[in-house]
Design an enzyme around this catalytic site. Structure first.
Site, PDB file in Angstrom:
ATOM      1  N   SER A  93      -2.287   1.564   4.653  1.00 11.90           N
ATOM      2  CA  SER A  93      -2.572   2.944   5.017  1.00 11.90           C
ATOM      3  C   SER A  93      -2.674   3.843   3.793  1.00 11.90           C
ATOM      4  O   SER A  93      -3.580   4.666   3.677  1.00 11.90           O
ATOM      5  CB  SER A  93      -1.501   3.497   5.956  1.00 11.90           C
ATOM      6  OG  SER A  93      -1.768   4.849   6.182  1.00 11.90           O
ATOM      7  N   HIS A 101       4.720   3.904  15.521  1.00 14.08           N
ATOM      8  CA  HIS A 101       4.752   3.922  14.061  1.00 14.08           C
ATOM      9  C   HIS A 101       3.465   4.455  13.433  1.00 14.08           C
ATOM     10  O   HIS A 101       3.490   5.179  12.454  1.00 14.08           O
ATOM     11  CB  HIS A 101       5.013   2.494  13.580  1.00 14.08           C
ATOM     12  CG  HIS A 101       5.130   2.344  12.098  1.00 14.08           C
ATOM     13  ND1 HIS A 101       5.986   3.125  11.346  1.00 14.08           N
ATOM     14  CD2 HIS A 101       4.523   1.503  11.223  1.00 14.08           C
ATOM     15  CE1 HIS A 101       5.889   2.770  10.078  1.00 14.08           C
ATOM     16  NE2 HIS A 101       5.000   1.799   9.964  1.00 14.08           N
ATOM     17  N   ARG A 111       5.331  -9.736  14.254  1.00 13.76           N
ATOM     18  CA  ARG A 111       5.695  -8.381  14.652  1.00 13.76           C
ATOM     19  C   ARG A 111       5.359  -8.019  16.091  1.00 13.76           C
ATOM     20  O   ARG A 111       6.202  -7.526  16.839  1.00 13.76           O
ATOM     21  CB  ARG A 111       4.944  -7.396  13.762  1.00 13.76           C
ATOM     22  CG  ARG A 111       5.845  -6.554  12.929  1.00 13.76           C
ATOM     23  CD  ARG A 111       5.020  -5.550  12.167  1.00 13.76           C
ATOM     24  NE  ARG A 111       5.624  -5.330  10.864  1.00 13.76           N
ATOM     25  CZ  ARG A 111       5.194  -4.411  10.009  1.00 13.76           C
ATOM     26  NH1 ARG A 111       4.145  -3.670  10.294  1.00 13.76           N
ATOM     27  NH2 ARG A 111       5.802  -4.255   8.866  1.00 13.76           N
ATOM     28  N   GLY A 160      -1.156  15.717   2.720  1.00 19.32           N
ATOM     29  CA  GLY A 160      -0.629  14.370   2.500  1.00 19.32           C
ATOM     30  C   GLY A 160      -1.513  13.672   1.484  1.00 19.32           C
ATOM     31  O   GLY A 160      -2.308  14.317   0.776  1.00 19.32           O
ATOM     32  N   GLY A 164      -5.377  14.448   2.061  1.00 17.96           N
ATOM     33  CA  GLY A 164      -5.806  15.813   1.735  1.00 17.96           C
ATOM     34  C   GLY A 164      -5.788  16.057   0.236  1.00 17.96           C
ATOM     35  O   GLY A 164      -6.750  16.575  -0.340  1.00 17.96           O
ATOM     36  N   SER A 198      13.720  -2.463   8.037  1.00 16.05           N
ATOM     37  CA  SER A 198      12.787  -3.448   7.485  1.00 16.05           C
ATOM     38  C   SER A 198      12.941  -4.835   8.110  1.00 16.05           C
ATOM     39  O   SER A 198      14.022  -5.261   8.498  1.00 16.05           O
ATOM     40  CB  SER A 198      13.007  -3.535   5.973  1.00 16.05           C
ATOM     41  OG  SER A 198      12.448  -4.711   5.476  1.00 16.05           O
TER      42      SER A 198
HETATM   43  C1  LIG Z   1       8.381   5.249   8.012  1.00 22.34           C
HETATM   44  C2  LIG Z   1       6.979   4.966   7.570  1.00 22.34           C
HETATM   45  C3  LIG Z   1       6.744   4.069   6.548  1.00 22.34           C
HETATM   46  C4  LIG Z   1       5.441   3.796   6.135  1.00 22.34           C
HETATM   47  N1  LIG Z   1       5.261   2.924   5.101  1.00 22.34           N
HETATM   48  C5  LIG Z   1       3.997   2.668   4.681  1.00 22.34           C
HETATM   49  C6  LIG Z   1       3.778   1.789   3.579  1.00 22.34           C
HETATM   50  O1  LIG Z   1       4.714   1.244   3.002  1.00 22.34           O
HETATM   51  N2  LIG Z   1       2.505   1.570   3.175  1.00 22.34           N
HETATM   52  C7  LIG Z   1       1.437   2.161   3.781  1.00 22.34           C
HETATM   53  O2  LIG Z   1       0.319   1.929   3.357  1.00 22.34           O
HETATM   54  N3  LIG Z   1       1.622   3.023   4.808  1.00 22.34           N
HETATM   55  C8  LIG Z   1       2.873   3.287   5.272  1.00 22.34           C
HETATM   56  N4  LIG Z   1       3.049   4.156   6.316  1.00 22.34           N
HETATM   57  C9  LIG Z   1       1.901   4.920   6.832  1.00 22.34           C
HETATM   58  C10 LIG Z   1       1.543   6.086   5.895  1.00 22.34           C
HETATM   59  O3  LIG Z   1       2.720   6.649   5.381  1.00 22.34           O
HETATM   60  C11 LIG Z   1       0.756   7.197   6.573  1.00 22.34           C
HETATM   61  O4  LIG Z   1      -0.253   6.659   7.341  1.00 22.34           O
HETATM   62  C12 LIG Z   1       0.131   8.145   5.547  1.00 22.34           C
HETATM   63  O5  LIG Z   1       1.107   8.633   4.673  1.00 22.34           O
HETATM   64  C13 LIG Z   1      -0.609   9.294   6.198  1.00 22.34           C
HETATM   65  O6  LIG Z   1      -1.075  10.192   5.201  1.00 22.34           O
HETATM   66  P1  LIG Z   1      -2.059  11.386   5.530  1.00 22.34           P
HETATM   67  O7  LIG Z   1      -2.472  11.970   4.241  1.00 22.34           O
HETATM   68  O8  LIG Z   1      -3.114  10.942   6.456  1.00 22.34           O
HETATM   69  O9  LIG Z   1      -1.192  12.434   6.363  1.00 22.34           O
HETATM   70  P2  LIG Z   1       0.273  13.046   6.181  1.00 22.34           P
HETATM   71  O10 LIG Z   1       0.970  12.591   4.976  1.00 22.34           O
HETATM   72  O11 LIG Z   1       0.932  12.872   7.497  1.00 22.34           O
HETATM   73  O12 LIG Z   1      -0.012  14.567   5.944  1.00 22.34           O
HETATM   74  C14 LIG Z   1      -0.495  15.411   6.954  1.00 22.34           C
HETATM   75  C15 LIG Z   1      -0.657  16.782   6.383  1.00 22.34           C
HETATM   76  O13 LIG Z   1      -1.324  17.604   7.323  1.00 22.34           O
HETATM   77  C16 LIG Z   1      -0.630  18.820   7.487  1.00 22.34           C
HETATM   78  N5  LIG Z   1      -0.930  19.278   8.840  1.00 22.34           N
HETATM   79  C17 LIG Z   1      -0.842  18.592  10.012  1.00 22.34           C
HETATM   80  N6  LIG Z   1      -1.281  19.352  11.022  1.00 22.34           N
HETATM   81  C18 LIG Z   1      -1.687  20.532  10.489  1.00 22.34           C
HETATM   82  C19 LIG Z   1      -2.244  21.729  11.038  1.00 22.34           C
HETATM   83  N7  LIG Z   1      -2.484  21.873  12.327  1.00 22.34           N
HETATM   84  N8  LIG Z   1      -2.508  22.740  10.187  1.00 22.34           N
HETATM   85  C20 LIG Z   1      -2.259  22.628   8.854  1.00 22.34           C
HETATM   86  N9  LIG Z   1      -1.752  21.516   8.293  1.00 22.34           N
HETATM   87  C21 LIG Z   1      -1.463  20.490   9.108  1.00 22.34           C
HETATM   88  C22 LIG Z   1       0.805  18.495   7.192  1.00 22.34           C
HETATM   89  O14 LIG Z   1       1.516  19.645   6.804  1.00 22.34           O
HETATM   90  C23 LIG Z   1       0.649  17.494   6.062  1.00 22.34           C
HETATM   91  O15 LIG Z   1       0.481  18.173   4.834  1.00 22.34           O
HETATM   92  C24 LIG Z   1       4.355   4.421   6.763  1.00 22.34           C
HETATM   93  C25 LIG Z   1       4.579   5.313   7.785  1.00 22.34           C
HETATM   94  C26 LIG Z   1       5.873   5.581   8.214  1.00 22.34           C
HETATM   95  C27 LIG Z   1       6.077   6.495   9.358  1.00 22.34           C
END
Ligand SMILES: Cc1cc2nc3c(=O)[nH]c(=O)nc-3n(C[C@H](O)[C@H](O)[C@H](O)COP(=O)(O)OP(=O)(O)OC[C@H]3O[C@@H](n4cnc5c(N)ncnc54)[C@H](O)[C@@H]3O)c2cc1C
Ligand code: SF4
Ligand code: SF4
Ligand code: FES
Lengths: 250, 593
Positions: free
Chosen positions: B404, B365, B298, B13, B16, B251
């Site tokens: 986030s 969420h 909220r 994500g 990473g 929204s």
């Molecule tokens: C509907 C929605 C809308 C949102 N809108 C916003 C917004 O407008 N602004 C904002 O700031 N935030 C927003 N957020 C929050 C934000 O999107 C997330 O917090 C953020 O994208 C998380 O990113 P990340 O890199 O931590 O993980 P993720 O993007 O969740 O990536 C996780 C990665 O880990 C991998 N993975 C997981 N477990 C394993 C495992 N055991 N082995 C190998 N790989 C694994 C997955 O394959 C993936 O590649 C929103 C969230 C949601 C649900």
């Protein structure tokens, strides 16, 4: 449609790439708001066929469940589309689920679509920045430029356009519409344009843009309404110009 | 000393990929593991935008204001120095994303446009259409693909991280992972690993999160000795579209444009909503909060809906939902102002919200808690780093909208270089027998699951887990219910031992993979439930009617859970919060929106 009491699914099963596929039928109780993925989840919680035979849960790809990650593409009643946005109430029954036909099957409905990511590598689908340290703001861009780039940048790499394309097959080795459209996206970016020549060169010759027969199937199935035929026409024109230019330079 | 260190990054994500980019740029080598192809990570779901105090609107915004809003919004539970560093770095991060080609919306002059989000008075949120997360993830994915083609990054997609490989000194020496196609379990050596595996929505059954957001990796590491911090802090969004498979975000702007929330007064009323006369509808928000009506903040909206459904036992058709009604508003106005979000409802529910009230319910969420890290993103286990939603550092007791994405990228940018630096100075390991030991342990776990011939279906157990956690561990929390939840989780763990996988093949077997994740979800569920039970106060997203006030004297503390293997349960300790920059002040829920 509240009178519908059950949902009938016919699913093509293939336990692994080395065995022949076969069909299984499932009958699920109907709920409001069901889609194809929620039906597959229900089967996993109770993996029994219509005839009452215990079977294995279906293997399929999914992640976002809101049509933005591109995972869940499959053939639904013969059409390439995303399963998470395929509402059961809008589909003719029995609902036929099959894996994509032009990509290697992994198991059941899951196929290997890594070819698209390889194609993106081949055309250098990125903006060649100097580094990730702080170098100030990016190039100025008009609202119109942003509005042209954004739709192209929404491609979810689902490969529906490639599955539906008559030219996308092993014989031609055609890269497919998605990759061509990404070339257009990066070639029009002020910094991305630095690699324009290389990108166009990658689209010349066998498997390149010339394979396209303008059948327009791609644009009809694209879940993100990406203007693919327009991209193909524009990039095709650029490839042609570059090829002619190269000819004279020789 | 490793001259050419190898770093393993788990998760592709935003967090990473950010870490990967920094490491590759500094000359390190990365193996990148992800369950889904990284371009399909959950980060694509973010719609709203990303915060940075660029002050391009002449409002006098500053990174200090951003810092203050973030700390205040988080109800003072976040350690302040890293939050400040993130807010200071945010404008530079936006510039970088802009240079990478993110199609951010523009002003007429061609500069970046900013919009306003919750929890601030400033236009501080940059956005790319309605799919900002997707656009940011793609930009980072493209840069990583570039490094991949240069041979600096190797991707292992469709691989799942199972556990860390720890040497006899409990120093991390690599990972154990499983190929989700061949089901092969293998170990991979590395000088350091970075966990970037996202949130844990799946513990609550259905949420706004993606399917792979199970928290399984974090739980596995917690069971191996990493601290898990502030697990009890879970953000619930008031208006989600309940679905069979997931809860999709609706929204806040629907209420902003005049949408009214109501529920039929008769329990189990099966009538078509439009045929229910006004005096048989309960506009509970308008009744309870005459001043703010449907536009209460909220957390208040979320709590009110929860109360109506679970304490007054009302809902729609016996289901936990209420109506969000726009049908009284002129269609032309709806089309002009809300078209994009109304399309989502139409696409996934199949009904037109211009003609029929939308059915909505609060949904899990965001995971504020996560792996404990220090200010350099290092966990307490040497060699294990964490970034993104899987760690706890930036959002305290409540995350502000659009914060986030910036915390994920910033956390990755910190974790990458620090992990690489650590790796360069790492001393040689005492032998390497522990690779085999860890692989065998994981292979045995799989074999046990495959052999087990009980009667419990893992997918059904998971539904029970989700219902239990959603009911007792989200919006309104009572100690009695939390204690019961923990007892129920123990029962589910016991039932897990009598699992029956309906699939015992050794190729792309999703049942065994899911069963493993389920076990880890159950263990982490206990951390959430017990942490919530202990914290006798209300702070941010954590609300106890029996303890309605924030209690800084006793609870201005980070919860740290460690796994006690012998007792097979969490143990807790509490760490003071670093409030060295902004003294805590009351966070008013009833004042400005
Ligand atoms: C509907 C929605 C809308 C949102 N809108 C916003 C917004 O407008 N602004 C904002 O700031 N935030 C927003 N957020 C929050 C934000 O999107 C997330 O917090 C953020 O994208 C998380 O990113 P990340 O890199 O931590 O993980 P993720 O993007 O969740 O990536 C996780 C990665 O880990 C991998 N993975 C997981 N477990 C394993 C495992 N055991 N082995 C190998 N790989 C694994 C997955 O394959 C993936 O590649 C929103 C969230 C949601 C649900
Ligand atoms: S226009 Fe036709 S041939 Fe060309 S890419 Fe699209 S479907 Fe294929
Ligand atoms: S262009 Fe459209 S159909 Fe093709 S991969 Fe992209 S989103 Fe899918
Ligand atoms: S699951 Fe992401 S597009 Fe369907």
């Amino acid at each position: 449609m509240a009178e519908k009491k059950s949902v009938l699914l016919k699913i093509k099963r293939q336990p692994n790439p080395n065995v022949r596929p076969y069909w299984e039928e499932f009958e699920l109780p109907w709920h409001p708001g069901m889609n194809v993925i929620s039906s597959l989840m229900e089967i996993a919680a109770n993996p029994v066929t219509r005839e009452g035979k215990t079977t294995t849960p279906i293997t399929y790809d999914s992640n976002c469940l809101e049509e933005v990650c591109g995972s869940c593409a499959m053939l639904i009643n013969g059409r390439a589309r995303m399963a998470c946005s395929a509402l059961v109430d809008k589909l003719e029954q029995p609902i036929r689920l099959e894996p994509f036909s032009k990509f290697p099957v992994v198991r059941d409905l899951a196929v290997d679509r890594s070819v698209l990511f390889e194609n993106l590598k081949a055309v250098k689908a990125w903006v060649p920045i100097d580094g990730s340290y702080d170098l100030g703001s990016g190039p100025r861009m008009t609202m119109e430029e942003q509005e042209a780039a954004y739709p192209l940048s929404r491609c979810i790499s689902c490969c529906c356009c490639m599955e539906a394309c008559p030219q996308f097959n092993e014989d031609t080795g055609f890269v497919g519409a998605a990759t061509i459209s990404q070339v257009r996206l990066f070639n029009t970016h002020p910094t991305g344009a630095a690699l324009k020549r290389e990108r166009l060169a990658a689209l010349m010759g066998d498997g390149g843009i010339q394979e396209c027969g303008y059948a327009q199937n791609c644009v009809e199935v694209c879940p993100k309404d990406i203007p693919l035929t327009r991209s193909i026409a524009e990039v095709g024109g650029d490839v042609m110009k570059q090829a002619i230019g190269d000819l004279f330079r020789k | 000393m490793a001259s050419n260190p190898k770093i393993i990054v788990i998760g592709g994500g935003l967090a990473g990929l950010s870490a990967v980019i920094k490491i590759a740029e500094m000359g390190g080598h990365v193996d990148l593991f992800s369950i889904v192809p990284v371009k399909r990570s959950h980060s694509v779901c973010a719609q709203g935008g990303i915060n940075a105090a660029k002050n391009l609107k002449g409002e006098g915004d500053s990174t200090w204001q951003h810092f203050d809003d973030t700390v205040y919004g988080g109800d003072f539970l976040a350690n302040q120095p890293p939050v400040k560093a993130m807010c200071d770095a945010a404008p530079g991060i936006i510039d970088l994303l802009d240079r990478m080609g993110v199609p951010f919306n523009r002003t007429p002059e061609g500069l970046l446009d900013f919009r306003r989000f919750g929890g601030t008075l400033f236009n501080r949120t940059a956005f790319a259409g309605a799919t900002t997360g997707q656009q940011l993830l793609y930009a980072l994915d493209e840069q990583v693909r570039r490094y991949e083609s240069e041979g600096k990054v190797r991707k292992f997609e469709h691989w799942e991280f199972l556990s860390a490989v720890l040497d006899s000194n409990r120093v991390c020496r690599g990972i154990c992972a499983m190929d989700l196609r061949s089901m092969e379990v293998r170990t991979f050596p590395a000088e350091a690993i970075i966990i970037a595996t996202g949130g844990n929505g799946a513990i609550f059954g259905r949420s706004t999160n993606s399917v792979v957001c199970t928290g399984s990796a974090q739980s596995a590491l917690y069971q191996q000795g990493c601290y898990y911090a502030n697990g009890e802090f879970i953000q619930v969004h008031p208006t989600c579209i309940p679905g069979e498979d997931k809860l999709r975000l609706m929204s806040e702007s629907a209420r902003g444009e005049g949408g009214r929330v109501w529920v039929p007064k008769i329990p189990g009323d099966k009538r078509d909503p439009l045929s229910i006369p006004p005096d048989e509808r309960w506009y509970f928000l308008e009744e309870w909060y005459p001043k703010y009506g449907n536009l209460v903040p909220r957390d208040i909206a979320t709590r009110a809906i929860h109360k109506v459904v679970y304490e007054h036992n009302l809902g729609i058709d016996g289901k936990p939902m209420v109506y969000l009604d726009l049908t009284h508003i002129d269609r032309k106005i709806l089309d002009r102002k809300l078209e994009g979000i109304l399309e989502i409802y139409e696409k996934f529910v199949g009904d037109d919200p211009r003609d029929t009230p939308m059915k909505i319910f609060p949904g899990m969420h965001y995971t504020m808690g996560g792996l404990w890290v220090d200010f350099t993103q290092a966990t307490n286990v040497p060699g294990i780093y964490a970034a993104g939603e899987c760690e706890y550092q930036y959002h305290g007791a409540n995350r502000l909208g659009a914060n986030s994405l910036v915390s994920c990228i910033y956390g990755g940018f910190v974790a990458g270089p620090t992990a690489l630096n650590y790796a360069c100075n790492l001393k040689a390991a005492p032998g390497n027998g522990y690779f085999d030991i860890e692989r065998k342990r994981q292979e045995e776990n799989n074999a046990t699951l495959m052999k087990s011939d009980g009667t419990e279906n893992p997918f059904k157990l998971w539904r029970e887990l989700g219902d239990l956690m959603t009911k007792n561990c989200t919006v309104i929390r009572y100690n009695k219910n939390l204690q019961e939840t923990d007892a129920e989780l123990c029962k589910l763990l016991e039932r897990f031992r009598h699992i029956n996988l309906s699939d015992r093949t050794l190729w792309a077997n999703t049942s065994v993979v899911f069963a493993r994740q389920l076990y880890n979800m159950l263990q982490l569920g206990r951390v959430i439930a017990q942490g919530a039970a202990m914290r006798d106060e209300s702070r941010g997203a954590h609300y106890k009617p029996d303890f309605p006030e924030r209690d800084d004297k006793n609870w201005l503390k980070t919860t740290k859970a460690t796994f006690a293997p012998d007792a097979d349960e969490p143990k807790f300790e509490f760490e003071p919060v670093d409030v060295s920059l902004i003294p805590p002040r009351p966070r008013r829920y009833d004042a400005v929106k």
